[in-house]
Design an enzyme around this catalytic site. Structure first.
Site, PDB file in Angstrom:
ATOM      1  N   HIS A 105       0.865  -1.184   0.000  1.00 10.71           N
ATOM      2  CA  HIS A 105       0.000   0.000   0.000  1.00 10.71           C
ATOM      3  C   HIS A 105       0.899   1.232   0.000  1.00 10.71           C
ATOM      4  O   HIS A 105       2.076   1.167   0.344  1.00 10.71           O
ATOM      5  CB  HIS A 105      -0.964   0.026   1.185  1.00 10.71           C
ATOM      6  CG  HIS A 105      -0.318   0.041   2.540  1.00 10.71           C
ATOM      7  ND1 HIS A 105       0.027   1.197   3.196  1.00 10.71           N
ATOM      8  CD2 HIS A 105       0.037  -0.977   3.359  1.00 10.71           C
ATOM      9  CE1 HIS A 105       0.571   0.896   4.366  1.00 10.71           C
ATOM     10  NE2 HIS A 105       0.597  -0.407   4.488  1.00 10.71           N
ATOM     11  N   HIS A 144      12.924   1.454   6.634  1.00  8.97           N
ATOM     12  CA  HIS A 144      12.301   2.414   7.545  1.00  8.97           C
ATOM     13  C   HIS A 144      13.361   3.131   8.381  1.00  8.97           C
ATOM     14  O   HIS A 144      13.338   4.371   8.525  1.00  8.97           O
ATOM     15  CB  HIS A 144      11.321   1.694   8.480  1.00  8.97           C
ATOM     16  CG  HIS A 144       9.943   1.535   7.929  1.00  8.97           C
ATOM     17  ND1 HIS A 144       9.256   2.547   7.299  1.00  8.97           N
ATOM     18  CD2 HIS A 144       9.093   0.465   7.932  1.00  8.97           C
ATOM     19  CE1 HIS A 144       8.058   2.116   6.931  1.00  8.97           C
ATOM     20  NE2 HIS A 144       7.936   0.861   7.303  1.00  8.97           N
ATOM     21  N   ASP A 170       5.718  -0.823  13.263  1.00  5.72           N
ATOM     22  CA  ASP A 170       4.680  -0.858  12.233  1.00  5.72           C
ATOM     23  C   ASP A 170       3.870  -2.132  12.358  1.00  5.72           C
ATOM     24  O   ASP A 170       3.872  -2.782  13.417  1.00  5.72           O
ATOM     25  CB  ASP A 170       5.278  -0.684  10.835  1.00  5.72           C
ATOM     26  CG  ASP A 170       6.208  -1.819  10.412  1.00  5.72           C
ATOM     27  OD1 ASP A 170       6.394  -2.767  11.191  1.00  5.72           O
ATOM     28  OD2 ASP A 170       6.746  -1.763   9.287  1.00  5.72           O
ATOM     29  N   GLY A 203       4.664   2.901  10.549  1.00  3.77           N
ATOM     30  CA  GLY A 203       3.324   3.467  10.646  1.00  3.77           C
ATOM     31  C   GLY A 203       2.940   3.944  12.024  1.00  3.77           C
ATOM     32  O   GLY A 203       2.215   4.938  12.167  1.00  3.77           O
ATOM     33  N   ASN A 243       1.604   8.167  14.901  1.00  2.49           N
ATOM     34  CA  ASN A 243       0.743   8.434  16.052  1.00  2.49           C
ATOM     35  C   ASN A 243       1.326   9.618  16.808  1.00  2.49           C
ATOM     36  O   ASN A 243       2.132   9.478  17.723  1.00  2.49           O
ATOM     37  CB  ASN A 243       0.650   7.194  16.945  1.00  2.49           C
ATOM     38  CG  ASN A 243      -0.462   7.303  17.971  1.00  2.49           C
ATOM     39  OD1 ASN A 243      -0.532   8.269  18.729  1.00  2.49           O
ATOM     40  ND2 ASN A 243      -1.340   6.319  17.994  1.00  2.49           N
ATOM     41  N   ASP A 270       4.751   3.227   4.763  1.00  2.00           N
ATOM     42  CA  ASP A 270       5.464   2.481   3.720  1.00  2.00           C
ATOM     43  C   ASP A 270       5.944   3.360   2.576  1.00  2.00           C
ATOM     44  O   ASP A 270       6.926   3.020   1.909  1.00  2.00           O
ATOM     45  CB  ASP A 270       4.572   1.365   3.183  1.00  2.00           C
ATOM     46  CG  ASP A 270       4.647   0.113   4.056  1.00  2.00           C
ATOM     47  OD1 ASP A 270       5.242   0.202   5.146  1.00  2.00           O
ATOM     48  OD2 ASP A 270       4.120  -0.934   3.660  1.00  2.00           O
ATOM     49  N   ARG A 313       0.728  14.108   5.302  1.00  2.00           N
ATOM     50  CA  ARG A 313       0.276  15.390   5.835  1.00  2.00           C
ATOM     51  C   ARG A 313       0.421  16.510   4.798  1.00  2.00           C
ATOM     52  O   ARG A 313       1.442  16.611   4.110  1.00  2.00           O
ATOM     53  CB  ARG A 313       1.091  15.776   7.070  1.00  2.00           C
ATOM     54  CG  ARG A 313       1.162  14.709   8.146  1.00  2.00           C
ATOM     55  CD  ARG A 313      -0.139  14.587   8.900  1.00  2.00           C
ATOM     56  NE  ARG A 313      -0.016  13.630   9.983  1.00  2.00           N
ATOM     57  CZ  ARG A 313      -0.795  12.569  10.144  1.00  2.00           C
ATOM     58  NH1 ARG A 313      -1.751  12.317   9.275  1.00  2.00           N
ATOM     59  NH2 ARG A 313      -0.628  11.757  11.181  1.00  2.00           N
ATOM     60  N   ARG A 343     -13.477  14.570  13.591  1.00  2.00           N
ATOM     61  CA  ARG A 343     -12.061  14.577  13.236  1.00  2.00           C
ATOM     62  C   ARG A 343     -11.452  15.967  13.414  1.00  2.00           C
ATOM     63  O   ARG A 343     -11.972  16.969  12.931  1.00  2.00           O
ATOM     64  CB  ARG A 343     -11.879  14.049  11.814  1.00  2.00           C
ATOM     65  CG  ARG A 343     -12.107  12.548  11.771  1.00  2.00           C
ATOM     66  CD  ARG A 343     -12.259  11.994  10.398  1.00  2.00           C
ATOM     67  NE  ARG A 343     -11.085  12.215   9.574  1.00  2.00           N
ATOM     68  CZ  ARG A 343     -10.995  11.754   8.325  1.00  2.00           C
ATOM     69  NH1 ARG A 343     -11.990  11.073   7.794  1.00  2.00           N
ATOM     70  NH2 ARG A 343      -9.919  11.990   7.617  1.00  2.00           N
ATOM     71  N   ARG A 384      -2.475  19.051  17.147  1.00  2.00           N
ATOM     72  CA  ARG A 384      -1.415  18.434  16.346  1.00  2.00           C
ATOM     73  C   ARG A 384      -0.693  19.551  15.598  1.00  2.00           C
ATOM     74  O   ARG A 384      -1.198  20.097  14.625  1.00  2.00           O
ATOM     75  CB  ARG A 384      -2.035  17.418  15.379  1.00  2.00           C
ATOM     76  CG  ARG A 384      -1.022  16.576  14.625  1.00  2.00           C
ATOM     77  CD  ARG A 384      -1.733  15.625  13.686  1.00  2.00           C
ATOM     78  NE  ARG A 384      -2.347  16.320  12.563  1.00  2.00           N
ATOM     79  CZ  ARG A 384      -3.279  15.785  11.790  1.00  2.00           C
ATOM     80  NH1 ARG A 384      -3.756  14.595  12.041  1.00  2.00           N
ATOM     81  NH2 ARG A 384      -3.783  16.459  10.760  1.00  2.00           N
TER      82      ARG A 384
END
Length: 616
Positions: A11, A135, A154, A309, A313, A337, A430, A461, A530
């Site tokens: 993905h 990674h 991940d 991944g 967070n 990924d 982002r 959200r 955030r």
């Protein structure tokens, strides 16, 4: 030396290009194909990277792939054998796909690339790195640190799900790993599935939902699902999961433990889902904090790099930052990924080719890494923008730069929803002020308006604040760079609004419309935000816009969300931006120096965008 990195066929396929050790371009295939999380071979992303560098495909010295397909096939096969005869139905369904996409992946990659470079020495110049090595390389080598511990978390690569590496200079050594099926990422994805969101897509929704709930299931998770040690190592109780051999993440025993079947997609959210989200978020934070404490103690490192991944967070990241067991933390902006393409190229350059590393910037400089603000995608010259918009039928006014900034700042101050398309497209999940929808954070109704009328997504959200770096500590309880929107911090006390007794008595999403601070549109229900710090060096136009907004309003913060609607990849081209503008209730669109007002557009070009994309 020119090295092309590729991540694909799982993905978020992507490509990245290093030229003499400098990252010059990187992009995800979804931005070109317009297919969210596109897993296909990243043909268009590769084409962009090579063309942007002014190269031909024959100029590429090495192609580096982000994982080892045969090892992944080995893990899949061994897992089914270990659980046999359970899962035979899914095994029978999966084998043809595995043979094509895993066992024969090297042949597939070679055949795809041969169409462009038929005479390439594929036997010697097609390289494969391990998934967690890619990674880790994506986190350490572009970081500003000469020496750092690197923690990757991940779902799963080949076998590793959590790994520690040490980076120093141009060397990166893997130290220890936790292996599949014991995975923090898959544990979080199990709750993503159970609360009714899409795995590998909806995990950030669980994180956003968590503050509406209470972590009343935390002890149940730690008692029944996870054996968590003091050093952060863990094992999962596989009796409750079905991801090893089945076609779902959880099973009936999991259902019984948490009081019912999984929520169906788009069903009404209940307090149970909010409490489950709060609980798995609390467990994740506990695991990450224990891991980082033990890493600091074991390695003595003062700098930490994060990838994988789970490193997206940002709530957990913010807690690690505030705990101060490390002096500095740097998170790869494309931590999932897609960033594996960057890491594969860096691992090949420094590891295989043994090339030296030049650390970019220093800790006291606003430009502190080699990612260039993650602005690594396509950009469009002003004449090209105007020609594309004209062809699309747009009606616009082209303003001088200062006029464009002034007009946009005034639109924000007037509480308009503004589509903002400037410079190079961001790499990673982002929007960072290159392809963003912007709003006034002081507006109590802005969050709900943007979610329901512009983004067409769930009302709970949250939105992120973009804040001038020099002003961040005046508004938020943080005094550190967060250029990639990967750190969460509270709004400072003096900017908060005390809730009334009636407001405090509200539950769940009923809390949504209660203003909590001077900037309610970016203040989550737990007073967190955030944060993206904005630096003139990496994005001068965005910096100038926020500065102009501050001059008008006294507020150096704007609402920033990605320029797309739900289920749509972030816009890439001026045409994408105009279509989204005409298909949503964005009121002003600014593309380069071109300013478009919704009321001035041809009504016949309006589109029904609300149902145009598969929901994520």
């Amino acid at each position: 030396m020119r090295i092309l990195g590729i991540s694909a066929l799982y993905h978020d396929s992507a490509a990245a290009l290093l030229v003499d050790g400098k990252l010059v371009a990187a992009a995800q295939e979804e931005r070109f194909s317009r297919k969210k999380h596109d897993a296909g071979f990243p043909q268009q992303a590769i084409d962009f990277c090579v063309r942007h560098a002014g190269l031909a495909f024959k100029d590429i010295d090495y192609v580096a792939f982000y994982d080892k397909p045969f090892l992944k096939f080995e893990r899949l096969l061994e897992t089914y054998l270990a659980f046999a005869p359970r899962g035979f139905t899914s095994f029978r369904m999966a084998i043809p796909v595995w043979l094509k996409e895993k066992l024969l992946q090297k042949t597939l990659l070679r055949d795809e690339m041969k169409r462009w470079i038929p005479d390439f020495d594929w036997h010697n110049k097609l390289l494969f790195g391990e998934h967690h090595q890619s990674h880790a390389a994506s986190a350490f080598f572009p970081s500003p640190f000469e020496r750092a511990a690197v923690l990757t978390m991940d779902g799963v690569g080949e076998w590793a799900t959590t790994s520690l590496a040490m980076g120093e200079g141009s060397e990166l050594q893997m130290v220890r790993e936790i292996h599949f099926p014991h995975s923090l990422g898959l544990l979080y994805s199990a709750f993503t599935y159970y609360t009714g969101f899409k795995v590998n897509s909806g995990e950030y929704k669980v994180m956003g939902l968590a503050p509406y709930g209470e972590p009343r299931f935390k002890s149940t998770i730690l008692d029944k699902l996870v054996d968590l040690k003091d050093d952060g190592s863990f094992r999962l109780n596989l009796e409750y999961f079905d991801y090893c051999t089945g076609l779902r993440m959880t099973n009936e025993k999991f259902d019984a433990l948490f009081g019912g079947k999984p929520r169906k997609a788009e069903e009404r959210l209940t307090q149970r889902e909010m409490d489950l989200a709060a609980s798995i978020q609390a467990v994740t934070e506990e695991v990450v904090l224990r891991l980082t404490r033990s890493v600091a103690q074991q390695t003595g490192a003062r700098n930490l790099c994060l990838a994988g991944g789970v490193a997206l967070n940002c709530v957990a990241n913010g807690k690690v930052l505030r705990e101060k067991v490390f002096d500095n933390i740097w998170v790869q902006p494309a931590a999932g990924d897609a960033g594996g393409a960057v890491g594969a190229a860096y691992a090949a350059y420094h590891g295989f080719c043994r090339q030296p590393r030049r650390v970019n910037g220093h800790l006291n400089a606003p430009q502190i890494d080699s990612m260039d603000g993650s602005y690594l995608g396509p950009e469009y010259a002003q004449p090209d923008i105007e020609a594309r918009l004209q062809t699309a039928g747009a009606r616009f006014e082209t303003l001088p730069y200062d006029g464009m900034i002034e007009t946009t700042a005034q639109a924000l101050a007037d509480e308009k929803a503004v589509g903002w398309f400037q410079g190079r497209m961001e790499f990673g999940p982002r929007a960072l002020g290159g392809r963003s929808i912007l709003g006034d954070p002081r507006s109590p109704s802005m969050q709900k308006t943007l979610n329901l009328k512009v983004k067409y997504r769930e009302s709970f959200r949250p939105f992120a604040p973009s804040v001038l770096r020099e002003d961040v500590s005046d508004w938020f309880d943080i005094d550190a760079d967060s250029p990639y929107m990967l750190m969460v911090a509270p709004v400072v006390e003096r900017r908060r609004r005390t809730m009334t007794a009636d407001e405090q008595a509200l539950f769940g999403i009923d809390k949504l419309n209660v203003p909590r601070s001077d900037i309610p549109a970016v203040t989550h229900v737990d007073y967190s935000a955030r944060i993206q710090t904005v630096h003139r060096q990496t994005n001068p136009a965005y910096y100038d816009l926020i500065s102009a907004f501050k001059a008008k309003t006294g507020c150096p913060v704007v609402v920033n969300t990605s320029f797309n609607v739900r289920g749509e990849p972030i816009v890439c081209t001026p045409e994408d931006a105009f279509r989204c503008f005409m298909g949503s209730e964005i009121e002003v669109l600014v593309v380069g120096n071109c300013v478009l007002l919704k009321e001035a557009q041809n009504p016949s070009l309006k589109r029904d965008y609300k149902g145009a994309f598969e929901l994520d």
